[in-house]
Motif scaffolding. Structure first.
Motif, mmCIF file in Angstrom:
data_model
loop_
_atom_site.group_PDB
_atom_site.id
_atom_site.type_symbol
_atom_site.label_atom_id
_atom_site.label_comp_id
_atom_site.label_asym_id
_atom_site.label_seq_id
_atom_site.Cartn_x
_atom_site.Cartn_y
_atom_site.Cartn_z
ATOM 1 N N THR A 1 6.750 -0.347 -4.497
ATOM 2 C CA THR A 1 5.741 -0.073 -3.479
ATOM 3 C C THR A 1 6.429 0.196 -2.142
ATOM 4 O O THR A 1 7.532 -0.270 -1.891
ATOM 5 C CB THR A 1 4.767 -1.253 -3.308
ATOM 6 O OG1 THR A 1 5.504 -2.433 -2.957
ATOM 7 C CG2 THR A 1 3.987 -1.503 -4.584
ATOM 8 N N GLY A 2 5.748 0.976 -1.300
ATOM 9 C CA GLY A 2 6.298 1.282 0.009
ATOM 10 C C GLY A 2 7.093 2.581 0.028
ATOM 11 O O GLY A 2 7.160 3.322 -0.955
ATOM 12 N N LEU A 3 7.700 2.840 1.181
ATOM 13 C CA LEU A 3 8.458 4.070 1.427
ATOM 14 C C LEU A 3 9.940 3.744 1.508
ATOM 15 O O LEU A 3 10.355 2.912 2.313
ATOM 16 C CB LEU A 3 7.985 4.709 2.736
ATOM 17 C CG LEU A 3 8.734 5.951 3.220
ATOM 18 C CD1 LEU A 3 8.507 7.124 2.266
ATOM 19 C CD2 LEU A 3 8.289 6.323 4.644
ATOM 20 N N VAL B 1 10.478 0.659 3.792
ATOM 21 C CA VAL B 1 9.338 0.197 4.576
ATOM 22 C C VAL B 1 8.282 -0.312 3.598
ATOM 23 O O VAL B 1 7.726 0.454 2.814
ATOM 24 C CB VAL B 1 8.746 1.313 5.451
ATOM 25 C CG1 VAL B 1 7.746 0.724 6.445
ATOM 26 C CG2 VAL B 1 9.836 2.091 6.175
ATOM 27 N N ALA B 2 8.011 -1.600 3.643
ATOM 28 C CA ALA B 2 7.029 -2.206 2.738
ATOM 29 C C ALA B 2 5.611 -1.847 3.173
ATOM 30 O O ALA B 2 5.377 -1.490 4.330
ATOM 31 C CB ALA B 2 7.210 -3.730 2.729
ATOM 32 N N GLU C 1 -2.748 -0.464 19.008
ATOM 33 C CA GLU C 1 -3.303 -1.605 18.279
ATOM 34 C C GLU C 1 -4.148 -1.133 17.101
ATOM 35 O O GLU C 1 -4.058 -1.685 15.994
ATOM 36 C CB GLU C 1 -4.145 -2.460 19.224
ATOM 37 C CG GLU C 1 -4.722 -3.699 18.566
ATOM 38 C CD GLU C 1 -5.509 -4.563 19.544
ATOM 39 O OE1 GLU C 1 -6.166 -5.505 19.072
ATOM 40 O OE2 GLU C 1 -5.475 -4.291 20.756
ATOM 41 N N LEU C 2 -4.961 -0.091 17.322
ATOM 42 C CA LEU C 2 -5.817 0.430 16.260
ATOM 43 C C LEU C 2 -4.996 0.993 15.105
ATOM 44 O O LEU C 2 -5.266 0.710 13.935
ATOM 45 C CB LEU C 2 -6.737 1.520 16.820
ATOM 46 C CG LEU C 2 -7.618 2.229 15.790
ATOM 47 C CD1 LEU C 2 -8.686 1.277 15.266
ATOM 48 C CD2 LEU C 2 -8.267 3.473 16.401
ATOM 49 N N VAL C 3 -3.989 1.793 15.430
ATOM 50 C CA VAL C 3 -3.175 2.419 14.390
ATOM 51 C C VAL C 3 -2.479 1.364 13.526
ATOM 52 O O VAL C 3 -2.540 1.409 12.286
ATOM 53 C CB VAL C 3 -2.128 3.368 15.019
ATOM 54 C CG1 VAL C 3 -1.105 3.814 13.975
ATOM 55 C CG2 VAL C 3 -2.813 4.588 15.633
ATOM 56 N N PHE C 4 -1.825 0.409 14.162
ATOM 57 C CA PHE C 4 -1.082 -0.594 13.394
ATOM 58 C C PHE C 4 -2.031 -1.522 12.631
ATOM 59 O O PHE C 4 -1.730 -1.944 11.513
ATOM 60 C CB PHE C 4 -0.154 -1.379 14.317
ATOM 61 C CG PHE C 4 0.880 -0.516 14.988
ATOM 62 C CD1 PHE C 4 1.543 0.479 14.290
ATOM 63 C CD2 PHE C 4 1.186 -0.674 16.335
ATOM 64 C CE1 PHE C 4 2.484 1.288 14.909
ATOM 65 C CE2 PHE C 4 2.126 0.127 16.962
ATOM 66 C CZ PHE C 4 2.771 1.119 16.244
ATOM 67 N N GLU C 5 -3.185 -1.793 13.216
ATOM 68 C CA GLU C 5 -4.186 -2.629 12.539
ATOM 69 C C GLU C 5 -4.709 -1.929 11.289
ATOM 70 O O GLU C 5 -4.836 -2.539 10.218
ATOM 71 C CB GLU C 5 -5.337 -2.909 13.509
ATOM 72 C CG GLU C 5 -6.460 -3.735 12.942
ATOM 73 C CD GLU C 5 -7.585 -3.879 13.960
ATOM 74 O OE1 GLU C 5 -8.542 -3.084 13.903
ATOM 75 O OE2 GLU C 5 -7.480 -4.765 14.826
ATOM 76 N N GLN C 6 -5.009 -0.629 11.406
ATOM 77 C CA GLN C 6 -5.509 0.127 10.255
ATOM 78 C C GLN C 6 -4.443 0.247 9.171
ATOM 79 O O GLN C 6 -4.746 0.173 7.977
ATOM 80 C CB GLN C 6 -5.966 1.520 10.700
ATOM 81 C CG GLN C 6 -7.227 1.542 11.545
ATOM 82 C CD GLN C 6 -8.489 1.311 10.736
ATOM 83 O OE1 GLN C 6 -8.532 1.582 9.554
ATOM 84 N NE2 GLN C 6 -9.527 0.816 11.382
ATOM 85 N N ALA C 7 -3.198 0.436 9.583
ATOM 86 C CA ALA C 7 -2.110 0.546 8.601
ATOM 87 C C ALA C 7 -1.952 -0.754 7.821
ATOM 88 O O ALA C 7 -1.758 -0.748 6.596
ATOM 89 C CB ALA C 7 -0.811 0.912 9.304
ATOM 90 N N ARG C 8 -2.019 -1.879 8.528
ATOM 91 C CA ARG C 8 -1.921 -3.169 7.835
ATOM 92 C C ARG C 8 -3.101 -3.375 6.898
ATOM 93 O O ARG C 8 -2.939 -3.833 5.763
ATOM 94 C CB ARG C 8 -1.856 -4.306 8.866
ATOM 95 C CG ARG C 8 -0.522 -4.443 9.568
ATOM 96 C CD ARG C 8 -0.427 -5.750 10.341
ATOM 97 N NE ARG C 8 -1.426 -5.808 11.410
ATOM 98 C CZ ARG C 8 -1.205 -5.397 12.655
ATOM 99 N NH1 ARG C 8 -0.027 -4.890 12.986
ATOM 100 N NH2 ARG C 8 -2.150 -5.488 13.583
ATOM 101 N N ALA C 9 -4.304 -3.017 7.378
ATOM 102 C CA ALA C 9 -5.510 -3.236 6.577
ATOM 103 C C ALA C 9 -5.510 -2.403 5.300
ATOM 104 O O ALA C 9 -6.022 -2.838 4.260
ATOM 105 C CB ALA C 9 -6.757 -2.920 7.410
ATOM 106 N N THR C 10 -4.929 -1.211 5.366
ATOM 107 C CA THR C 10 -4.906 -0.330 4.198
ATOM 108 C C THR C 10 -3.592 -0.402 3.425
ATOM 109 O O THR C 10 -3.432 0.288 2.418
ATOM 110 C CB THR C 10 -5.161 1.135 4.630
ATOM 111 O OG1 THR C 10 -4.251 1.497 5.686
ATOM 112 C CG2 THR C 10 -6.570 1.312 5.139
ATOM 113 N N LEU D 1 -0.493 0.548 4.286
ATOM 114 C CA LEU D 1 0.341 1.752 4.374
ATOM 115 C C LEU D 1 1.705 1.426 4.989
ATOM 116 O O LEU D 1 1.766 0.781 6.035
ATOM 117 C CB LEU D 1 -0.334 2.810 5.245
ATOM 118 C CG LEU D 1 -1.574 3.498 4.689
ATOM 119 C CD1 LEU D 1 -2.135 4.463 5.717
ATOM 120 C CD2 LEU D 1 -1.245 4.246 3.402
ATOM 121 N N PRO D 2 2.788 1.890 4.375
ATOM 122 C CA PRO D 2 4.068 1.834 5.075
ATOM 123 C C PRO D 2 4.058 2.865 6.197
ATOM 124 O O PRO D 2 3.569 3.983 6.013
ATOM 125 C CB PRO D 2 5.082 2.209 3.988
ATOM 126 C CG PRO D 2 4.310 3.024 3.005
ATOM 127 C CD PRO D 2 2.901 2.509 3.040
#
Length: 212
Positions: free
Chosen positions: A4-6, A27-28, A178-187, A189-190
């Motif tokens: 998993t990850g990149l 990148v996990a 904050e929005l970008v990193f929050e969405q990446a964690r929630a979904t 995404l690496p």
């Protein structure tokens, strides 16, 4: 090799005999790797290699592996890698909702179902009820939110950030980061962020790879 990850496996990019980029890292899901360096150091060139659009004037080797699959030789559209640029690149002739519909994964079928997905997505980014708005009526921060959500709706398996916060004012920059990193964690995404701004790297957390 992680499943998993990149993973960037011994990636090296050269031009006219000069090495611009050398990187080997993983990148996990939900993590951010920041690549920093001055203009011309090869940051955007690395992103081009990952998404499959590297100019033929460059020489490159090394593998790009996403969720255990080697995507190095796949066509760009087959890689399922999303990228967010400095400019939002919204379609000016389409409404906000139609811009999101353009990115919506083809697996979401039916007009009513797609409309529900779009409204839910707008709610997630604090723009509920904006579906019929003209993109030109949005603020810079609102455009950035729509651009991010259009990418996320396409179902990417990794997210690349090409200095997407650099043209926002300080307050909006903090909010969108904050929005970008929050969405990446929630979904899950690496994320690979390229920037020359130390504040971006601090906000991202995680490791930093420096180019010279």
């Amino acid at each position: 090799m992680p499943n998993t990850g990149l993973t960037l496996d011994n990636v090296a990019i050269r031009r006219e005999g000069r090495t611009l980029v050398e990187i080997s890292d993983h990148v996990a899901p939900g993590d951010v790797l920041t690549v920093m360096g001055p203009s011309g150091s090869g940051k955007s060139t690395l992103l081009s290699y990952i998404i499959g659009t590297l100019d033929t004037g460059f020489e490159a080797n090394g593998r790009v592996i996403l969720n255990g699959t080697d995507i190095t030789d796949l066509a760009p559209e087959a890689r399922r890698v999303g990228i967010l640029f400095q400019d939002e690149l919204l379609f000016p002739h389409l409404s906000v909702g139609a811009n999101l519909a353009f990115g919506l994964d083809a697996s979401v079928t039916g007009r009513a179902n797609r409309a529900r997905h779009i409204e839910a997505a707008l709610d997630d980014i604090g723009l509920g009820g904006f579906s019929d708005r003209d993109p030109d009526t949005l603020s810079g921060g609102q455009k950035a939110r729509v651009a991010l959500m259009r990418i996320l709706l396409s179902g990417p398996r990794a997210l690349l950030l090409d200095e997407p916060f650099s043209r926002l004012d300080t307050e909006r920059r903090d909010q969108i980061r904050e929005l970008v990193f929050e969405q990446a964690r929630a979904t899950g995404l690496p994320v690979l962020l390229v920037t020359h701004d130390h504040a971006d790297a601090d906000a991202a957390g995680g490791r930093v790879h420096r180019l010279t």
